[in-house]
Design a protein around this motif. Structure first.
Motif, PDB file in Angstrom:
ATOM      1  N   LYS A 143      39.721  32.838  84.753  1.00  0.00           N
ATOM      2  CA  LYS A 143      38.773  32.550  83.685  1.00  0.00           C
ATOM      3  C   LYS A 143      39.049  33.475  82.510  1.00  0.00           C
ATOM      4  O   LYS A 143      39.163  34.686  82.675  1.00  0.00           O
ATOM      5  CB  LYS A 143      37.338  32.741  84.178  1.00  0.00           C
ATOM      6  CG  LYS A 143      36.294  32.343  83.145  1.00  0.00           C
ATOM      7  CD  LYS A 143      34.888  32.499  83.700  1.00  0.00           C
ATOM      8  CE  LYS A 143      33.850  32.115  82.653  1.00  0.00           C
ATOM      9  NZ  LYS A 143      32.467  32.279  83.164  1.00  0.00           N
TER      10      LYS A 143
ATOM     11  N   ASP B 105      37.894  35.042  78.905  1.00  0.00           N
ATOM     12  CA  ASP B 105      36.754  35.300  78.022  1.00  0.00           C
ATOM     13  C   ASP B 105      37.224  35.165  76.577  1.00  0.00           C
ATOM     14  O   ASP B 105      37.765  36.100  75.990  1.00  0.00           O
ATOM     15  CB  ASP B 105      36.195  36.703  78.278  1.00  0.00           C
ATOM     16  CG  ASP B 105      34.892  36.962  77.534  1.00  0.00           C
ATOM     17  OD1 ASP B 105      34.648  36.290  76.510  1.00  0.00           O
ATOM     18  OD2 ASP B 105      34.116  37.842  77.959  1.00  0.00           O
ATOM     19  N   GLU B 106      37.012  33.981  75.996  1.00  0.00           N
ATOM     20  CA  GLU B 106      37.543  33.697  74.659  1.00  0.00           C
ATOM     21  C   GLU B 106      36.969  34.634  73.608  1.00  0.00           C
ATOM     22  O   GLU B 106      37.698  35.123  72.735  1.00  0.00           O
ATOM     23  CB  GLU B 106      37.246  32.244  74.276  1.00  0.00           C
ATOM     24  CG  GLU B 106      37.989  31.231  75.136  1.00  0.00           C
ATOM     25  CD  GLU B 106      37.824  29.807  74.614  1.00  0.00           C
ATOM     26  OE1 GLU B 106      37.508  29.658  73.414  1.00  0.00           O
ATOM     27  OE2 GLU B 106      38.024  28.864  75.394  1.00  0.00           O
ATOM     28  N   GLU B 107      35.660  34.898  73.675  1.00  0.00           N
ATOM     29  CA  GLU B 107      35.025  35.735  72.660  1.00  0.00           C
ATOM     30  C   GLU B 107      35.544  37.167  72.717  1.00  0.00           C
ATOM     31  O   GLU B 107      35.736  37.807  71.686  1.00  0.00           O
ATOM     32  CB  GLU B 107      33.505  35.713  72.832  1.00  0.00           C
ATOM     33  CG  GLU B 107      32.871  34.363  72.532  1.00  0.00           C
ATOM     34  CD  GLU B 107      33.264  33.842  71.152  1.00  0.00           C
ATOM     35  OE1 GLU B 107      33.209  34.622  70.176  1.00  0.00           O
ATOM     36  OE2 GLU B 107      33.644  32.659  71.054  1.00  0.00           O
ATOM     37  N   GLU B 108      35.770  37.662  73.925  1.00  0.00           N
ATOM     38  CA  GLU B 108      36.284  39.028  74.077  1.00  0.00           C
ATOM     39  C   GLU B 108      37.706  39.131  73.538  1.00  0.00           C
ATOM     40  O   GLU B 108      38.074  40.114  72.880  1.00  0.00           O
ATOM     41  CB  GLU B 108      36.251  39.432  75.555  1.00  0.00           C
ATOM     42  CG  GLU B 108      36.619  40.888  75.830  1.00  0.00           C
ATOM     43  CD  GLU B 108      35.613  41.882  75.278  1.00  0.00           C
ATOM     44  OE1 GLU B 108      35.975  43.061  75.099  1.00  0.00           O
ATOM     45  OE2 GLU B 108      34.458  41.478  75.028  1.00  0.00           O
TER      46      GLU B 108
END
Length: 446
Positions: free
Chosen positions: A350, A352-355
């Protein structure tokens, strides 16, 4: 023939209608937010009607209605059946033609795709629409003064050559399984289970058939100390405290506990370091020649590292001295590509796009700002890439991969990397120009 003409140009020529870009349209440009322009474009009814008629004739030509042969249906019937659809298709064609024309004629340096709104037909039959677009900043001058470059004297020590020889000796060695306790320089095959990971540093819990080379100086200290003496089938819990400056930032400062089960013990049978070994490597007929070649290679690597360090210093200086605004669309596009790369690399995890975006945004902004400034410096100083520059780099590429220059050129052409080559060469020339104006400080004197 129309093979090399735009499709609408061909249709217009066929039916005797003026191409849309030959018609003068009304363009009003407004500055909105920083780096944002709004183009209000109006196309006269004459042009719109000509375009609609053109498309209706094209539909008529390909339509077959009951009672009429193909292409012979009356225009009144064509208009009744397809008029509205054709009207909006014509509007889309006009937009595709007039927007680029407006941008080109008004010398707008667009940095994003247009956001088209308020497209509508006027009471007189004309067409109006609004296109909002981000633009590149206007850069008058780039400040390059005040740069201090730290450079190290390149020296290759005998110990560095020894390390490469040792690595080659390992690479050319024979590896065999042994039935004895683990030795200090053995290769150990382990099944590793993660027991504790408070920071959730790694999402995977099991690592089967993991090879640990105890002769490698980079092997984690806790493994090097705990594994010697273990036998095949034995299990031991090992707690690893990763240093704060651990090269892989993901593990830096973390504490993890593993359960390690020995599955195999292997040892290396090393070749004697003599002329026979040198010939085996293919990099020398004698050990003296091998060591000389290694020394030259290490020197070249250090030269490359020195150039990379110089490039980093130059970019950091120029970017910090010239804080020009950056089109947000370029940053967003950069971050989307970074996320895409992460997803492809870690397909089973998975992401974390925002991170990721948060971590890479400063890098993206710096890269984009440098690219704009670099091109402005090249423009101001008339720095260009000549054909012979590209040819020399292609020849170098060919030599490295032991192929002909024509083969190298064709490979680069098919992969679309010729443009990247030119860009790389231009950047190299700009960096050399800036470096030539810098104050050089020897790292040995700091």
């Amino acid at each position: 023939m129309c093979e090399n003409r735009p499709a609408n140009d061909c249709i217009a020529k066929t039916y005797g209608v003026k191409p849309i870009w030959s018609i003068i349209v009304k363009v009003e440009i407004k500055d909105k937010e920083e780096l944002t322009k709004e183009l209000n474009i109006e196309i006269p009814a004459e042009t719109v009607n000509s375009r609609i008629d053109l498309k209706l004739k094209e539909v008529q030509k390909t339509t077959e209605l009951k009672g009429f042969r193909k292409g012979k249906a009356p225009m009144d019937m064509i208009k009744k059946l397809y008029g509205e659809k054709v009207k909006f298709e014509a509007a889309e064609d006009i937009l595709k033609d007039t927007y680029p024309q407006a941008v080109q004629e008004h010398k707008i340096r667009v940095a994003s795709y247009p956001n088209v709104t308020a497209m509508d037909f006027t009471d007189e039959g004309g067409l109006t629409y609004t296109a909002t677009v981000e633009v590149f900043p206007e850069i008058d001058k780039v400040e390059i003064e005040g740069l201090e470059l730290t450079e190290e004297t390149i020296e290759v020590k005998d110990e560095e050559v020894d390390q490469v020889v040792e690595m080659m000796q390992k690479n050319f060695s024979e590896v065999r399984e042994v039935e004895r306790p683990v030795g200090a320089t053995d290769i150990v095959v382990l099944d590793i289970d993660k027991l504790e990971d408070k920071g959730n540093v790694i999402p995977t819990d099991k690592f089967e058939n993991s090879e640990v080379d105890l002769s490698n100086k980079m092997t984690i200290k806790e493994f090097s100390e705990a594994l010697p003496g273990m036998k095949k089938g034995e299990t031991k819990e090992i707690t690893v405290n990763y240093a704060d400056d651990y090269p892989d930032k993901q593990f830096a400062g973390a504490e993890l506990k593993y359960k390690c089960t020995v599955k195999q013990v292997k040892e290396r049978l090393l070749d004697e370091l003599n002329d026979g070994f040198a010939k085996k490597t293919g990099q020398g007929e004698t050990m003296l020649e091998l060591r000389m070649n290694i020394r030259e290679n290490v020197k070249n690597q250090k030269e490359e590292e020195k150039n990379r360090a110089k490039k980093t210093q130059v970019i950091e200086h120029i970017v910090s001295k010239n804080e020009i605004p950056i089109p947000n669309s370029l940053v967003e596009n950069y971050l989307e590509n970074v996320v895409k790369d992460f997803k492809e690399q870690y397909k089973d995890q998975k992401v974390d796009e925002e991170e990721i975006k948060k971590n890479y945004e400063p890098i993206g902004r710096s890269n984009i700002r440098w690219n704009m400034l670099m091109h402005k410096i090249a423009e101001n100083e008339k720095i260009t890439v000549q054909t012979e520059d590209v040819d020399a780099l292609i020849q170098k590429f060919a030599d490295n991969y032991k192929i002909t220059k024509d083969q190298a050129k064709e490979h680069l052409r098919q992969s679309g990397n010729i443009a990247d080559l030119r860009e790389s060469l231009l950047e190299e020339k700009v960096i050399d120009f800036i470096s030539g104006k810098a104050k050089i400080i020897s790292a040995d004197k700091k």
